[in-house]
Design an enzyme around this catalytic site. Structure first.
Site, PDB file in Angstrom:
ATOM      1  N   HIS A  49       2.042   1.287  -5.486  1.00  0.00           N
ATOM      2  CA  HIS A  49       1.818   2.189  -5.283  1.00  0.00           C
ATOM      3  C   HIS A  49       0.628   3.823  -6.286  1.00  0.00           C
ATOM      4  O   HIS A  49       1.636   3.639  -6.721  1.00  0.00           O
ATOM      5  CB  HIS A  49       1.799   3.019  -3.654  1.00  0.00           C
ATOM      6  CG  HIS A  49       0.544   3.968  -3.345  1.00  0.00           C
ATOM      7  ND1 HIS A  49       0.181   4.907  -3.187  1.00  0.00           N
ATOM      8  CD2 HIS A  49      -0.073   3.291  -2.630  1.00  0.00           C
ATOM      9  CE1 HIS A  49      -1.353   4.760  -2.693  1.00  0.00           C
ATOM     10  NE2 HIS A  49      -1.010   4.052  -1.791  1.00  0.00           N
ATOM     11  N   GLU A  58      -5.800  -2.301  -4.143  1.00  0.00           N
ATOM     12  CA  GLU A  58      -6.531  -0.812  -3.750  1.00  0.00           C
ATOM     13  C   GLU A  58      -6.672  -0.062  -5.261  1.00  0.00           C
ATOM     14  O   GLU A  58      -6.281   0.182  -5.798  1.00  0.00           O
ATOM     15  CB  GLU A  58      -4.756  -0.123  -3.660  1.00  0.00           C
ATOM     16  CG  GLU A  58      -3.963  -1.056  -2.798  1.00  0.00           C
ATOM     17  CD  GLU A  58      -3.654   0.169  -2.017  1.00  0.00           C
ATOM     18  OE1 GLU A  58      -2.760  -0.282  -0.765  1.00  0.00           O
ATOM     19  OE2 GLU A  58      -3.154   0.804  -1.763  1.00  0.00           O
TER      20      GLU A  58
HETATM   21  P1  PGA Z   1      -6.109   5.893   2.541  1.00  0.00           P
HETATM   22  O1  PGA Z   1      -5.141   5.308   1.799  1.00  0.00           O
HETATM   23  O2  PGA Z   1      -6.046   4.895   3.375  1.00  0.00           O
HETATM   24  O3  PGA Z   1      -5.886   7.507   2.554  1.00  0.00           O
HETATM   25  O4  PGA Z   1      -7.508   5.295   1.196  1.00  0.00           O
HETATM   26  C1  PGA Z   1      -4.735   3.882   1.171  1.00  0.00           C
HETATM   27  C2  PGA Z   1      -3.716   3.441   0.853  1.00  0.00           C
HETATM   28  O5  PGA Z   1      -2.752   4.330   0.049  1.00  0.00           O
HETATM   29  O6  PGA Z   1      -3.731   2.575  -0.296  1.00  0.00           O
END
Ligand code: PGA
Length: 218
Positions: free
Chosen positions: A94, A143
């Site tokens: 992440h 992401e």
């Molecule tokens: P978020 O987090 O939905 O708050 O943008 C997404 C993530 O942790 O990948």
């Protein structure tokens, strides 16, 4: 509809009392039969697993991290064998861990090895199509940094192009999912994309109502 994963990443946000409340409300109100994975903090995995079994809930569990070491003298680490007692999946790479905890590609590859060694399924996060993905990974979450926790999601058509590129480079992947400011208002844009096989939800998974809204509108 194509197979689609919904992942709730609670990050480091909930107390045990809040976890119990979430599960109680979710149990009462959720009507969907979607494939859901919940990622609580380590101390709550046991409680969520037992609650889920007692209430015949069908979601799976993910840990939010895994040690790069096996079992042994590694104070403070939580290893794959320990996680496997509670969870089927583990989130690795992440961007919060890459950026804030300075986790490197090398370290992340070791974490993937530890997960695979014990039969945990890694959910490997990448921030763009150029990030290298360790062998054995089947689920990737795309992401982009600018979309995480900001309320500014990536453009869904752009996310689809990135997902397609990642799949072309790594044909063994079964899922490329999208994460970053997913909400009930925008989830349909992502679920409609050909190459996006799920969403990883942070902020809007914290309240059960928000998360149910996402399930309903996908
Ligand atoms: P978020 O987090 O939905 O708050 O943008 C997404 C993530 O942790 O990948």
């Amino acid at each position: 509809m194509k197979p689609f994963l919904f992942i709730a990443n609670w990050k480091s946000k909930k107390t045990l009392v809040a976890v119990r409340e979430w599960l109680e409300i979710f149990t009462q109100k959720n009507e969907s039969k979607d494939q859901i994975i919940i990622a609580p903090s380590f101390p709550h995995l046991d409680f969520v697993k037992n609650f889920s079994a007692a209430n015949m809930l069908s979601f799976s569990l993910a840990a939010q991290d895994i040690s790069s070491f096996p079992e042994g003298a590694f104070t403070g680490e939580v290893n794959g064998v320990q996680i496997k007692e509670f969870a089927e999946y583990v989130i690795i790479g992440h961007s919060e861990r890459r950026n804030l905890l300075k986790e490197t590609d090398d370290l992340l590859a070791k974490k993937v090895d530890q997960a695979l060694r014990v039969g945990l399924i890694p959910i490997f996060c990448v921030q763009n199509e150029n990030v290298s993905i360790p062998a054995g990974v089947r689920i990737v979450s795309y992401e982009p940094d600018a979309a995480i926790g900001t309320g500014n999601p990536d453009d869904a058509a752009h996310a689809n192009i990135v997902a397609e590129k990642i799949k072309a480079k790594y044909p063994a992947l079964t899922h490329v999912i999208y994460g970053g400011s997913v909400s009930a208002e925008n989830v349909q844009e992502f679920s409609a994309q050909e190459h996006i096989n799920g969403v990883l939800v942070g902020t809007k998974s914290i309240s059960p109502e928000d998360f149910i809204g996402i399930l309903k509108h996908a």
